[in-house]
Motif scaffolding. Sequence first.
Motif, PDB file in Angstrom:
ATOM      1  N   GLY A 268       0.490  -1.278  -0.054  1.00  0.00           N
ATOM      2  CA  GLY A 268       0.144   0.294   0.132  1.00  0.00           C
ATOM      3  C   GLY A 268       0.867   1.109   0.392  1.00  0.00           C
ATOM      4  N   ARG A 269       0.120   2.074   0.949  1.00  0.00           N
ATOM      5  CA  ARG A 269       1.025   3.690   1.176  1.00  0.00           C
ATOM      6  C   ARG A 269       1.848   3.868   1.958  1.00  0.00           C
ATOM      7  NH1 ARG A 269      -2.330   8.380  -1.234  1.00  0.00           N
ATOM      8  NH2 ARG A 269      -3.718   6.706  -2.419  1.00  0.00           N
ATOM      9  N   GLN A 270       2.804   2.642   3.160  1.00  0.00           N
ATOM     10  CA  GLN A 270       3.657   2.842   3.632  1.00  0.00           C
ATOM     11  C   GLN A 270       4.526   3.044   3.177  1.00  0.00           C
ATOM     12  OE1 GLN A 270       4.853  -1.131   5.592  1.00  0.00           O
ATOM     13  NE2 GLN A 270       5.279  -0.829   7.157  1.00  0.00           N
ATOM     14  N   ASP A 271       5.097   4.145   4.371  1.00  0.00           N
ATOM     15  CA  ASP A 271       6.314   4.320   4.240  1.00  0.00           C
ATOM     16  C   ASP A 271       7.780   3.036   3.748  1.00  0.00           C
ATOM     17  OD1 ASP A 271       8.411   6.541   3.862  1.00  0.00           O
ATOM     18  OD2 ASP A 271       8.538   6.087   6.270  1.00  0.00           O
ATOM     19  N   PRO A 272       8.483   3.150   2.595  1.00  0.00           N
ATOM     20  CA  PRO A 272       9.343   2.698   2.749  1.00  0.00           C
ATOM     21  C   PRO A 272      10.386   2.028   3.699  1.00  0.00           C
ATOM     22  CG  PRO A 272       9.490   3.980   0.911  1.00  0.00           C
ATOM     23  CD  PRO A 272       8.368   4.166   1.660  1.00  0.00           C
ATOM     24  N   ALA A 273      10.421   3.431   4.809  1.00  0.00           N
ATOM     25  CA  ALA A 273      11.719   3.865   5.918  1.00  0.00           C
ATOM     26  C   ALA A 273      10.690   2.689   6.934  1.00  0.00           C
ATOM     27  CB  ALA A 273      12.025   5.318   6.335  1.00  0.00           C
TER      28      ALA A 273
END
Length: 195
Positions: free
Chosen positions: A147-152
């Motif tokens: 989804g839109r989870q931040d890569p960091a």
Amino acid sequence: MSGWLVVGLGNPGPTYAGHRHNVGYLVADLLADRLGARFGAPKGLRTELAEGRVGPIGPDSVKLAVMKPRTYMNELGGPVSGVLSYFGWSPDHLIAIHDELDIDPGQIRVKFGGGDNGHNGLKSIRRSLGGSGDYFRVRVGVGRPPGRQDPADFLLSNFSAVEKKDLGVEIERAADAVESLVTVGLERTQSAFNS
């Protein structure tokens, strides 16, 4: 006598131990086990270091030093260049093992040189080597976040239960790739491991 420095990229401490970003540490632990070596902390080098030999027994065996920096990812270049100097080895005898977002889980890629792809550990190594990226990398695929989870945030989170089932196999394959690289060279290792 020349040898190879293998650095497992990760962040120190129990908080980070199971994170995707620490897959390099997991491979480093396995390599040390295979060498029958314990990690020690040489004075002034800001790292844990294990040493041994791989390959055929006798004069054709290869010296391997496996390190897990005791600094955070964005500062690990200093310890890497420090250990290279300590042994008197050049960066073309450096292998960095790290997580890679652009490779699917279950896949490994081995290469020499290239960019940093936004990876803070690789950026730090490049800075410590005077801007050069000319060293070997064993890239362990962790895939992109859902989804839109931040890569960091994704990298600084634990492997899922499904991922953990296959993780041991991937760690073994990455360790095999390191041993292959130092004993038979890049081309044969790439043809065997780059899926």
